[in-house]
Design a protein around this motif. Structure first.
Motif, mmCIF file in Angstrom:
data_model
loop_
_atom_site.group_PDB
_atom_site.id
_atom_site.type_symbol
_atom_site.label_atom_id
_atom_site.label_comp_id
_atom_site.label_asym_id
_atom_site.label_seq_id
_atom_site.Cartn_x
_atom_site.Cartn_y
_atom_site.Cartn_z
ATOM 1 N N ILE A 11 1.020 -1.277 -0.276
ATOM 2 C CA ILE A 11 0.221 0.131 -0.009
ATOM 3 C C ILE A 11 0.744 1.187 -0.117
ATOM 4 O O ILE A 11 2.101 1.072 0.904
ATOM 5 C CB ILE A 11 -0.732 -0.261 1.399
ATOM 6 C CG1 ILE A 11 -2.056 0.978 1.072
ATOM 7 C CG2 ILE A 11 0.450 0.379 2.758
ATOM 8 C CD1 ILE A 11 -3.103 0.859 1.974
ATOM 9 N N THR A 12 0.319 2.537 -0.182
ATOM 10 C CA THR A 12 1.205 3.634 -0.765
ATOM 11 C C THR A 12 0.919 4.281 0.326
ATOM 12 O O THR A 12 0.217 3.693 1.776
ATOM 13 C CB THR A 12 0.562 3.975 -1.593
ATOM 14 O OG1 THR A 12 -0.337 4.756 -2.175
ATOM 15 C CG2 THR A 12 1.012 3.889 -3.590
ATOM 16 N N LEU A 13 1.693 5.073 0.806
ATOM 17 C CA LEU A 13 1.658 6.047 2.020
ATOM 18 C C LEU A 13 0.562 7.100 1.789
ATOM 19 O O LEU A 13 -0.078 6.944 2.630
ATOM 20 C CB LEU A 13 3.150 7.131 1.826
ATOM 21 C CG LEU A 13 3.239 8.093 3.167
ATOM 22 C CD1 LEU A 13 2.924 7.479 4.429
ATOM 23 C CD2 LEU A 13 4.130 9.047 2.753
ATOM 24 N N ILE A 19 -6.833 5.554 4.690
ATOM 25 C CA ILE A 19 -7.296 4.837 5.552
ATOM 26 C C ILE A 19 -7.225 5.104 6.825
ATOM 27 O O ILE A 19 -8.134 5.340 7.735
ATOM 28 C CB ILE A 19 -6.404 3.247 5.099
ATOM 29 C CG1 ILE A 19 -6.793 2.840 4.172
ATOM 30 C CG2 ILE A 19 -7.106 2.701 6.237
ATOM 31 C CD1 ILE A 19 -6.075 1.859 3.559
ATOM 32 N N LEU A 20 -5.977 5.408 7.604
ATOM 33 C CA LEU A 20 -5.929 5.770 9.063
ATOM 34 C C LEU A 20 -6.706 7.248 8.986
ATOM 35 O O LEU A 20 -7.366 7.266 10.428
ATOM 36 C CB LEU A 20 -4.558 6.112 9.152
ATOM 37 C CG LEU A 20 -3.808 4.740 9.557
ATOM 38 C CD1 LEU A 20 -1.785 5.585 9.764
ATOM 39 C CD2 LEU A 20 -4.263 3.639 10.171
ATOM 40 N N GLY A 21 -7.137 7.923 8.488
ATOM 41 C CA GLY A 21 -7.808 9.657 8.650
ATOM 42 C C GLY A 21 -9.485 8.792 8.669
ATOM 43 O O GLY A 21 -10.465 9.196 9.454
ATOM 44 N N LEU A 22 -9.345 7.957 8.266
ATOM 45 C CA LEU A 22 -10.798 7.364 7.838
ATOM 46 C C LEU A 22 -11.667 6.700 8.740
ATOM 47 O O LEU A 22 -12.522 6.887 9.314
ATOM 48 C CB LEU A 22 -11.307 5.984 7.049
ATOM 49 C CG LEU A 22 -11.213 7.088 5.546
ATOM 50 C CD1 LEU A 22 -11.655 6.054 3.994
ATOM 51 C CD2 LEU A 22 -12.952 8.121 5.288
ATOM 52 N N ILE A 23 -10.520 5.981 9.524
ATOM 53 C CA ILE A 23 -10.655 4.769 10.786
ATOM 54 C C ILE A 23 -10.895 6.188 11.499
ATOM 55 O O ILE A 23 -11.796 5.882 12.640
ATOM 56 C CB ILE A 23 -8.482 4.341 11.518
ATOM 57 C CG1 ILE A 23 -9.499 2.809 10.350
ATOM 58 C CG2 ILE A 23 -9.334 3.900 12.591
ATOM 59 C CD1 ILE A 23 -8.392 1.903 9.784
#
Length: 125
Positions: A11-13, A19-23
């Motif tokens: 997965i790219t940065l 993804i971390l922002g959505l979580i």
């Protein structure tokens, strides 16, 4: 000479940050909304306790409100005010309706607004 090219996997940065922002966003929603519903369960419990009391339909509106207010104080419910509670009492019939809303700040000028409307009926009309 024959060379094979390996494909890069992973997965790219930028994807990882997205993804971390959505979580984080959905975690914040849960952390803001879950206490509201936990408080609401205390309101529902107070209504059920009131419904299960003997001869509650014969009590005056003031006595019913005092009983509810005691339950709210014991359970630290501060979102329900007296103006949110409508008590209808006639002879051997009692209806208590609690309609209130909770507005919780979310991010910046965004807020979470939750409406609740619960009621109990005891006795015969």
């Amino acid at each position: 000479m024959h060379t094979t090219h390996k494909k890069q996997q992973g997965i790219t940065l930028i994807s990882m940050i997205l993804i971390l922002g959505l979580i984080a966003f959905f975690t914040l929603i849960v952390l803001k909304v879950s206490p509201i519903y936990m408080n609401h369960s205390k309101v529902v419990h107070a209504l059920e306790t009131l419904k299960n009391r003997t001869d509650i339909e014969k009590k005056s509106k003031t006595e019913v409100w005092r009983s509810l207010a005691k339950q709210f104080n014991m359970n630290y419910v501060y979102t329900v005010k007296k103006k949110d509670v409508k008590i209808t009492s006639r002879g051997g019939y009692l209806k208590v309706q609690i309609a209130y809303h909770v507005k919780e700040p979310f991010i910046g000028n965004l807020s979470v607004w939750v409406d609740f409307d619960d009621s109990i009926e005891v006795g015969t009309k």
